[in-house]
Design a protein around this motif. Structure first.
Motif, short mmCIF file in Angstrom:
data_model
loop_
_atom_site.label_atom_id
_atom_site.label_comp_id
_atom_site.label_asym_id
_atom_site.label_seq_id
_atom_site.Cartn_x
_atom_site.Cartn_y
_atom_site.Cartn_z
N SER A 116 0.84 -1.21 0.00
CA SER A 116 0.00 0.00 0.00
C SER A 116 0.87 1.25 0.00
O SER A 116 1.04 1.91 -1.03
CB SER A 116 -0.94 -0.02 1.21
OG SER A 116 -0.21 -0.19 2.42
N ARG A 130 3.90 1.22 -2.51
CA ARG A 130 3.51 1.31 -3.91
C ARG A 130 3.33 2.76 -4.37
O ARG A 130 3.51 3.08 -5.54
CB ARG A 130 2.20 0.53 -4.12
CG ARG A 130 1.82 0.32 -5.60
CD ARG A 130 0.54 -0.47 -5.71
NE ARG A 130 0.61 -1.74 -5.00
CZ ARG A 130 1.19 -2.85 -5.47
NH1 ARG A 130 1.77 -2.81 -6.66
NH2 ARG A 130 1.20 -3.95 -4.77
N TYR A 131 2.96 3.64 -3.44
CA TYR A 131 2.68 5.03 -3.81
C TYR A 131 3.82 5.97 -3.41
O TYR A 131 3.66 7.19 -3.44
CB TYR A 131 1.38 5.49 -3.14
CG TYR A 131 0.18 4.82 -3.76
CD1 TYR A 131 -0.44 5.37 -4.88
CD2 TYR A 131 -0.32 3.62 -3.25
CE1 TYR A 131 -1.53 4.76 -5.46
CE2 TYR A 131 -1.41 2.99 -3.82
CZ TYR A 131 -2.01 3.56 -4.94
OH TYR A 131 -3.09 2.93 -5.52
N SER A 132 4.96 5.41 -3.02
CA SER A 132 6.10 6.23 -2.62
C SER A 132 7.19 6.14 -3.66
O SER A 132 7.60 5.04 -4.05
CB SER A 132 6.63 5.75 -1.26
OG SER A 132 5.62 5.81 -0.28
N ARG A 133 7.65 7.26 -4.14
CA ARG A 133 8.67 7.32 -5.19
C ARG A 133 10.07 7.42 -4.58
O ARG A 133 10.34 8.31 -3.76
CB ARG A 133 8.41 8.52 -6.10
CG ARG A 133 7.00 8.56 -6.70
CD ARG A 133 6.91 7.76 -8.00
NE ARG A 133 6.96 6.34 -7.84
CZ ARG A 133 5.88 5.56 -7.62
NH1 ARG A 133 4.69 6.11 -7.50
NH2 ARG A 133 6.00 4.26 -7.52
N TRP A 151 -1.47 10.18 6.85
CA TRP A 151 -2.54 9.59 6.04
C TRP A 151 -3.62 8.98 6.93
O TRP A 151 -4.82 9.20 6.71
CB TRP A 151 -1.95 8.51 5.13
CG TRP A 151 -2.92 7.91 4.14
CD1 TRP A 151 -3.11 8.28 2.85
CD2 TRP A 151 -3.82 6.82 4.39
NE1 TRP A 151 -4.09 7.51 2.27
CE2 TRP A 151 -4.55 6.60 3.19
CE3 TRP A 151 -4.11 6.02 5.49
CZ2 TRP A 151 -5.51 5.61 3.08
CZ3 TRP A 151 -5.09 5.03 5.39
CH2 TRP A 151 -5.76 4.83 4.18
N ASP A 174 1.83 14.16 0.23
CA ASP A 174 1.90 13.49 -1.07
C ASP A 174 1.18 12.15 -1.04
O ASP A 174 0.44 11.79 -1.97
CB ASP A 174 3.36 13.29 -1.47
CG ASP A 174 3.50 12.72 -2.87
OD1 ASP A 174 3.02 13.36 -3.82
OD2 ASP A 174 4.10 11.63 -3.01
N LEU A 175 1.36 11.40 0.05
CA LEU A 175 0.69 10.10 0.17
C LEU A 175 -0.83 10.27 0.26
O LEU A 175 -1.58 9.50 -0.34
CB LEU A 175 1.20 9.35 1.40
CG LEU A 175 0.67 7.93 1.60
CD1 LEU A 175 1.14 7.01 0.47
CD2 LEU A 175 1.12 7.37 2.95
N ARG A 228 -2.05 10.78 -3.20
CA ARG A 228 -1.90 9.66 -4.12
C ARG A 228 -2.77 8.45 -3.76
O ARG A 228 -3.31 7.78 -4.64
CB ARG A 228 -0.44 9.19 -4.17
CG ARG A 228 0.51 10.16 -4.86
CD ARG A 228 1.95 9.67 -4.71
NE ARG A 228 2.90 10.52 -5.42
CZ ARG A 228 3.23 10.37 -6.69
NH1 ARG A 228 2.69 9.40 -7.41
NH2 ARG A 228 4.09 11.18 -7.26
N MET A 229 -2.87 8.14 -2.48
CA MET A 229 -3.44 6.85 -2.08
C MET A 229 -4.87 6.98 -1.58
O MET A 229 -5.14 7.68 -0.60
CB MET A 229 -2.57 6.20 -1.00
CG MET A 229 -2.96 4.76 -0.69
SD MET A 229 -1.75 3.91 0.36
CE MET A 229 -2.10 4.65 1.94
N GLN A 270 -7.38 1.71 -0.53
CA GLN A 270 -6.17 0.93 -0.77
C GLN A 270 -5.72 0.19 0.48
O GLN A 270 -5.06 -0.84 0.39
CB GLN A 270 -5.03 1.86 -1.25
CG GLN A 270 -5.28 2.47 -2.60
CD GLN A 270 -5.34 1.42 -3.69
OE1 GLN A 270 -4.64 0.42 -3.66
NE2 GLN A 270 -6.20 1.64 -4.67
N GLU A 278 -9.40 10.56 -4.49
CA GLU A 278 -8.33 11.54 -4.56
C GLU A 278 -8.93 12.93 -4.66
O GLU A 278 -10.00 13.14 -5.22
CB GLU A 278 -7.44 11.28 -5.79
CG GLU A 278 -6.40 10.21 -5.54
CD GLU A 278 -5.32 10.21 -6.62
OE1 GLU A 278 -5.13 11.25 -7.26
OE2 GLU A 278 -4.69 9.17 -6.80
#
Length: 490
Positions: free
Chosen positions: A165, A168-171, A207, A233-234, A237-238, A242, A251
């Motif tokens: 979770s 997957r959404y962290s760059r 989050w 950011d999370l 994105r998420m 999820q 979103e």
């Protein structure tokens, strides 16, 4: 007519003055993720800041952030102090050049208990203090402070669920670019994967609080910027679905300011040389009175540099701006009186330790720095006992132990002198004082018998004698009744 209930959309107390304006006016704001935070704070929202239990006590560096959260609280917002009993097991690399030492479970649990109790005291005393200083605060609009623990939402989550979770959404590129990571990667010690991943945990905290507690704003020190923006950011994105299988929050896609998450950072408290205050800096000022007494807190702020005193009055007190400007102007006229520093010291000591704390601090200050017996006459036996409760300079003895004893005997009894002859030499040289008055006769007897104990030779309801040798060597003689002696032994 005032309505009894205050909804989220309605303006709370005092939202006639937006708390963001208040914080900006008092120099609390270093950066914000968006200027739309002002519109968000126009209505009552939930706000949080987190503290990791790396020690059993908070310190002055933590207090700057907590003061900003207290401002949100008294402005009618929902303040959430978060104890990082999960993230405390990992360690935040922000502002550090080396890896934190891992805490064992017993130490971590003790630290969590200490900090939670301290947070409760801080917000209780802080609210009482703010209500006394700001008559515009409506106590009926204040929301209950609820201390949360982030281990509660990590309990039962395994590594696969977290990576599937949050991961997957962290760059990775964004994670590597954060200052706390970049500075460590290029250092000789490098950074472990454990500390590298800390930002994901703090991001998930935000989050979780956003979706489960309606938290829209996170506060932190300026070194927390990367961790805070990881959270915003999370959240962007998420989707809620999820991680949680019930309910979906889509979103934002722009949305209104009230639906978005925001970050606000506070300038890090620094010394006049630019060093950061805190546990790691070697000059920590703790909020736990067993580690830094009310007297030491008071003395720390009394010694504030002229260049810093106005800034500290704005950040560490709820005094009106006009009051601060007036006292600073008075101080500039007569700087030798330290009027602004004394006011700052008294205000901060009361905020942290309550009214009893400031009385303890003033009692100890008069004992150690007063110019005469009259300075200490106004303090009770309890004031002295509390002010020097953890101080080895206070020596408690039965009343009968001083009957008929000369001042030289008492000097030896309290440990102020090694022998009666040493005490006699000090008296002859004018270097021995009783209650801040010079003693002229080494054979003088402060308490001839039981009828004289309680006379003007003793202060603190007739139970305290203050012995000083030289300029700074103090001993406090505390006389105990028989029942007190029994309690002391127990």
């Amino acid at each position: 007519m005032r309505t009894a209930a205050v909804s989220r959309e309605q303006r709370c107390r005092s939202l006639h003055t937006n708390v963001i304006d208040t914080l900006r006016e008092r120099n609390f704001i270093h950066s914000v993720t968006s200027q739309d935070i002002h519109a968000c704070a126009a209505s009552s929202v939930a706000v949080y800041c987190g503290v990791d239990p790396t020690a059993s006590s908070l310190h002055l560096g933590n207090m700057v952030t907590l003061m900003s959260l207290l401002h949100f609280h008294v402005a009618g917002h929902k303040a959430i102090p978060l104890v990082g009993n999960a993230t405390g097991m990992i360690g935040d690399p922000s502002g550090r050049s080396t890896e934190r030492v891992a805490l064992d479970r017993d130490t971590l649990a003790a630290n969590v208990a200490g900090i939670e109790a301290q947070l409760e005291r801080f917000f209780t005393r802080g609210t009482e203090y703010a209500l006394k200083r700001d008559s515009s605060i409506d106590s009926r609009s204040l929301k209950k402070i609820r201390i949360l623990h982030n281990a509660d939402w990590y309990h039962g989550m395994n590594i696969l669920a977290f990576l599937g979770s949050v991961g997957r959404y962290s760059r990775v590129g964004a994670m590597m670019a954060r200052d706390s990571v970049k500075s460590r990667i290029t250092s000789a010690n490098g950074i472990s994967y454990t500390e590298f991943s800390y930002q994901l945990l703090q991001a998930y905290d935000f989050w979780h609080l956003f979706h489960n507690h309606g938290c829209r704003i996170q506060i932190g020190g300026s070194d927390q910027w990367g961790n805070i923006t990881a959270g915003t950011d999370l959240i962007h994105r998420m989707d809620y679905d999820q991680v949680q299988k019930t309910g979906v929050i889509h979103e934002n896609n722009g949305g209104t300011s009230i639906d978005r998450a925001f970050g606000l950072t506070i300038p890090l408290l620094t010394t006049s040389s630019g060093e950061k205050f805190g546990k790691s800096a070697g000059n920590a000022i703790w909020l736990d009175e067993r580690r830094t007494s009310p007297f030491d807190i008071y003395q720390f702020f009394v010694k504030t540099a002229d260049a810093d005193v106005e800034r500290f009055l704005n950040m560490f007190t709820f005094l009106p701006k006009k009051t601060i400007q007036d006292v600073v102007a008075e101080h500039q006229t007569c700087p030798e009186k330290f009027v602004a520093q004394k006011l700052l010291a008294a205000e901060v000591t009361e905020l942290i330790h309550g009214v009893s704390g400031i009385r303890q601090a003033l009692c100890a200050t008069e004992v150690l720095f007063g110019n005469g017996q009259g300075d200490v006459q106004g303090f009770s036996a309890c004031d002295f006992a509390d002010a020097f409760a953890h101080d080895k300079r206070m020596v408690s003895v039965p009343r009968s132990a001083v009957y008929g004893k000369s001042i030289s005997d008492i000097a030896v009894l309290t440990g102020a002198c090694r022998s009666k002859s040493e005490a006699s030499r000090l008296v002859q040289g004018g270097g021995l004082y009783w209650n801040n008055q010079p003693v002229s006769d080494a054979k003088w007897i402060p308490a001839a018998d039981s009828t004289s104990v309680g006379c003007s030779n003793f202060v603190g309801d007739g139970t305290i004698g203050i012995l000083r040798t030289g300029k700074t060597n103090y001993r406090l003689l505390r006389l105990l009744d028989s029942d007190q002696e029994t309690k002391e032994q127990v």
